[in-house]
Design an enzyme around this catalytic site. Structure first.
Site, PDB file in Angstrom:
ATOM      1  N   ASP A   2      10.830  18.964  40.922  1.00  0.00           N
ATOM      2  CA  ASP A   2      10.330  18.113  39.840  1.00  0.00           C
ATOM      3  C   ASP A   2      11.524  17.270  39.391  1.00  0.00           C
ATOM      4  O   ASP A   2      12.528  17.827  38.924  1.00  0.00           O
ATOM      5  CB  ASP A   2       9.826  19.008  38.699  1.00  0.00           C
ATOM      6  CG  ASP A   2       9.343  18.208  37.500  1.00  0.00           C
ATOM      7  OD1 ASP A   2       9.694  17.015  37.361  1.00  0.00           O
ATOM      8  OD2 ASP A   2       8.620  18.797  36.667  1.00  0.00           O
ATOM      9  N   TYR A  14       4.464   4.215  29.526  1.00  0.00           N
ATOM     10  CA  TYR A  14       4.681   3.792  30.920  1.00  0.00           C
ATOM     11  C   TYR A  14       5.476   2.488  30.954  1.00  0.00           C
ATOM     12  O   TYR A  14       6.475   2.381  31.682  1.00  0.00           O
ATOM     13  CB  TYR A  14       3.319   3.604  31.598  1.00  0.00           C
ATOM     14  CG  TYR A  14       3.412   3.298  33.082  1.00  0.00           C
ATOM     15  CD1 TYR A  14       3.856   4.263  33.986  1.00  0.00           C
ATOM     16  CD2 TYR A  14       3.037   2.053  33.583  1.00  0.00           C
ATOM     17  CE1 TYR A  14       3.938   3.992  35.346  1.00  0.00           C
ATOM     18  CE2 TYR A  14       3.110   1.781  34.945  1.00  0.00           C
ATOM     19  CZ  TYR A  14       3.561   2.754  35.819  1.00  0.00           C
ATOM     20  OH  TYR A  14       3.644   2.476  37.170  1.00  0.00           O
ATOM     21  N   ASN A  25      11.399   7.068  43.610  1.00  0.00           N
ATOM     22  CA  ASN A  25       9.996   6.636  43.582  1.00  0.00           C
ATOM     23  C   ASN A  25       9.148   7.392  42.560  1.00  0.00           C
ATOM     24  O   ASN A  25       8.141   6.864  42.077  1.00  0.00           O
ATOM     25  CB  ASN A  25       9.420   6.825  45.005  1.00  0.00           C
ATOM     26  CG  ASN A  25       7.909   6.739  45.029  1.00  0.00           C
ATOM     27  OD1 ASN A  25       7.345   5.678  44.798  1.00  0.00           O
ATOM     28  ND2 ASN A  25       7.245   7.859  45.300  1.00  0.00           N
TER      29      ASN A  25
HETATM   30  P1  NAD Z   1       0.964   9.121  42.796  1.00  0.00           P
HETATM   31  O1  NAD Z   1       0.381   9.355  41.444  1.00  0.00           O
HETATM   32  O2  NAD Z   1       0.058   8.826  43.946  1.00  0.00           O
HETATM   33  O3  NAD Z   1       1.929  10.357  43.122  1.00  0.00           O
HETATM   34  C1  NAD Z   1       2.741  10.367  44.266  1.00  0.00           C
HETATM   35  C2  NAD Z   1       3.475  11.686  44.322  1.00  0.00           C
HETATM   36  O4  NAD Z   1       4.308  11.862  43.167  1.00  0.00           O
HETATM   37  C3  NAD Z   1       2.555  12.902  44.350  1.00  0.00           C
HETATM   38  O5  NAD Z   1       2.703  13.587  45.580  1.00  0.00           O
HETATM   39  C4  NAD Z   1       3.037  13.749  43.172  1.00  0.00           C
HETATM   40  O6  NAD Z   1       2.992  15.135  43.423  1.00  0.00           O
HETATM   41  C5  NAD Z   1       4.465  13.252  43.002  1.00  0.00           C
HETATM   42  N1  NAD Z   1       5.047  13.559  41.689  1.00  0.00           N
HETATM   43  C6  NAD Z   1       4.468  13.419  40.485  1.00  0.00           C
HETATM   44  N2  NAD Z   1       5.309  13.829  39.514  1.00  0.00           N
HETATM   45  C7  NAD Z   1       6.450  14.246  40.134  1.00  0.00           C
HETATM   46  C8  NAD Z   1       7.671  14.798  39.673  1.00  0.00           C
HETATM   47  N3  NAD Z   1       7.878  15.038  38.356  1.00  0.00           N
HETATM   48  N4  NAD Z   1       8.634  15.104  40.567  1.00  0.00           N
HETATM   49  C9  NAD Z   1       8.421  14.906  41.894  1.00  0.00           C
HETATM   50  N5  NAD Z   1       7.261  14.399  42.395  1.00  0.00           N
HETATM   51  C10 NAD Z   1       6.296  14.067  41.523  1.00  0.00           C
HETATM   52  O7  NAD Z   1       2.024   7.940  42.624  1.00  0.00           O
HETATM   53  P2  NAD Z   1       2.109   6.507  43.331  1.00  0.00           P
HETATM   54  O8  NAD Z   1       0.931   5.689  42.925  1.00  0.00           O
HETATM   55  O9  NAD Z   1       2.434   6.688  44.757  1.00  0.00           O
HETATM   56  O10 NAD Z   1       3.370   5.894  42.540  1.00  0.00           O
HETATM   57  C11 NAD Z   1       4.687   5.997  43.031  1.00  0.00           C
HETATM   58  C12 NAD Z   1       5.579   5.141  42.133  1.00  0.00           C
HETATM   59  O11 NAD Z   1       5.074   3.800  42.099  1.00  0.00           O
HETATM   60  C13 NAD Z   1       5.618   5.590  40.673  1.00  0.00           C
HETATM   61  O12 NAD Z   1       6.908   5.401  40.135  1.00  0.00           O
HETATM   62  C14 NAD Z   1       4.631   4.670  40.001  1.00  0.00           C
HETATM   63  O13 NAD Z   1       4.861   4.525  38.609  1.00  0.00           O
HETATM   64  C15 NAD Z   1       4.862   3.387  40.756  1.00  0.00           C
HETATM   65  N6  NAD Z   1       3.748   2.430  40.694  1.00  0.00           N
HETATM   66  C16 NAD Z   1       2.496   2.810  41.105  1.00  0.00           C
HETATM   67  C17 NAD Z   1       1.461   1.875  41.018  1.00  0.00           C
HETATM   68  C18 NAD Z   1       0.049   2.223  41.424  1.00  0.00           C
HETATM   69  O14 NAD Z   1      -0.859   1.418  41.157  1.00  0.00           O
HETATM   70  N7  NAD Z   1      -0.193   3.365  42.071  1.00  0.00           N
HETATM   71  C19 NAD Z   1       1.724   0.584  40.532  1.00  0.00           C
HETATM   72  C20 NAD Z   1       3.016   0.254  40.139  1.00  0.00           C
HETATM   73  C21 NAD Z   1       4.033   1.190  40.229  1.00  0.00           C
END
Ligand code: NAD
Length: 261
Positions: free
Chosen positions: A60, A153, A87
């Site tokens: 985490d 956020y 990420n």
């Molecule tokens: P997601 O919600 O699909 O999660 C991806 C992974 O993150 C999961 O496997 C989860 O277990 C892991 N995770 C969650 N909390 C964690 C922690 N505390 N430590 C380690 N792993 C952890 O996320 P995503 O959509 O792939 O987003 C990845 C990044 O991109 C994030 O920083 C998010 O804010 C950013 N982002 C996402 C979007 C979107 O629309 N999905 C848009 C802009 C930015």
């Protein structure tokens, strides 16, 4: 295009699913050596089965102890580091400021910005030892414009940009480049959850909010995780050699002023 990332030693946080998994896959396809951490054990198991060449650690990123243990494990195998992909990030709560609990606020910042710090402080000495390298911090379009009802956020993602720009200036002389990628709404289960929460908070039908999100994007489509992965690959490759301190949107030209409910 030859990206020349073959053999690079890469650490990706939250790499078992979503955008992180797409980034891991892209680096592996180009011949990099990839270590992934994630908090979700079953997602890590599925990732390890799909990509036997990569290594994984359950961690985490909001826990200093977990991050330190992850780096110990990763270095035992990688023997050094060339790229850190910060990420991990959660969507956090959706709601008016007076309805957001301090616990939800703190949890969002703990993962989205503290986690990037905990990883960078371990990665930077390794990148210096390697004679240079690259850090990619994942921000969001919420890190370049306002996001009503998503204040924790947005605050965390603007913090990522300030962290990125400051680190870039601090580390440039060591050949370490630091950039942020700001994805727009990315296709996948997470954006479905975010849209549902937004619709509930605004008292609107889910489809109205989905259309509104699409309408903000000049291309009228959600971003594919692979688009973010390609940007990360490019920035970490020699092609990105003179790019640092940037917050680069991969968002189909998203503009919050295009939509008003
Ligand atoms: P997601 O919600 O699909 O999660 C991806 C992974 O993150 C999961 O496997 C989860 O277990 C892991 N995770 C969650 N909390 C964690 C922690 N505390 N430590 C380690 N792993 C952890 O996320 P995503 O959509 O792939 O987003 C990845 C990044 O991109 C994030 O920083 C998010 O804010 C950013 N982002 C996402 C979007 C979107 O629309 N999905 C848009 C802009 C930015």
């Amino acid at each position: 295009m030859h990206l020349s990332v073959e053999g690079l030693r890469v650490m990706i946080t939250a790499g078992a699913a979503g955008i992180g998994r797409a980034i891991a896959e892209a680096f592996l396809e180009e011949g990099a050596r990839v270590h992934v951490c994630d908090v979700d054990e079953s997602a890590l198991d599925a990732f390890a089965q799909a990509f036997p060449d990569a290594r994984v650690t359950r961690a985490d990123v909001s826990s200093v102890e977990d991050v330190d243990a992850c780096f110990e494990q990763a270095m035992a195998w990688l023997g050094g580091l060339d790229v850190l992909i910060n990420n991990a990030g959660i969507a956090g709560p959706t709601g008016r400021i007076e309805d957001i609990s301090p616990q939800d606020w703190e949890r969002t910042l703990a993962i989205n910005i503290n986690g990037q710090f905990y990883c960078a402080r371990r990665a930077v000495p390794l990148l210096k030892d390697a004679g240079g390298g690259s850090i990619i911090n994942i921000s969001s379009t919420a890190g370049i414009m306002g996001f009503p009802l998503r204040t924790p956020y947005a605050a965390s993602k603007w913090a990522v940009v300030g962290f990125t720009k400051s680190l870039s200036m601090e580390l440039g002389e060591f050949g370490i480049r630091v950039n942020a990628i700001c994805p727009g709404a990315v296709a996948g289960p997470r954006i479905d959850r975010v849209i549902a929460a937004d619709a509930a908070a605004r008292g609107l039908p889910v489809e109205t909010v989905r259309q509104s999100a699409l309408n903000q994007n000049a291309l009228k489509e959600f971003i594919q995780p692979e688009s973010v992965a390609r940007e990360a690959l490019f920035l970490c490759s020699p092609m990105g050699r003179q790019i640092t301190g940037q917050a680069i949107a991969v968002d189909g030209d998203t503009d919050s002023l295009r939509t008003r409910h």
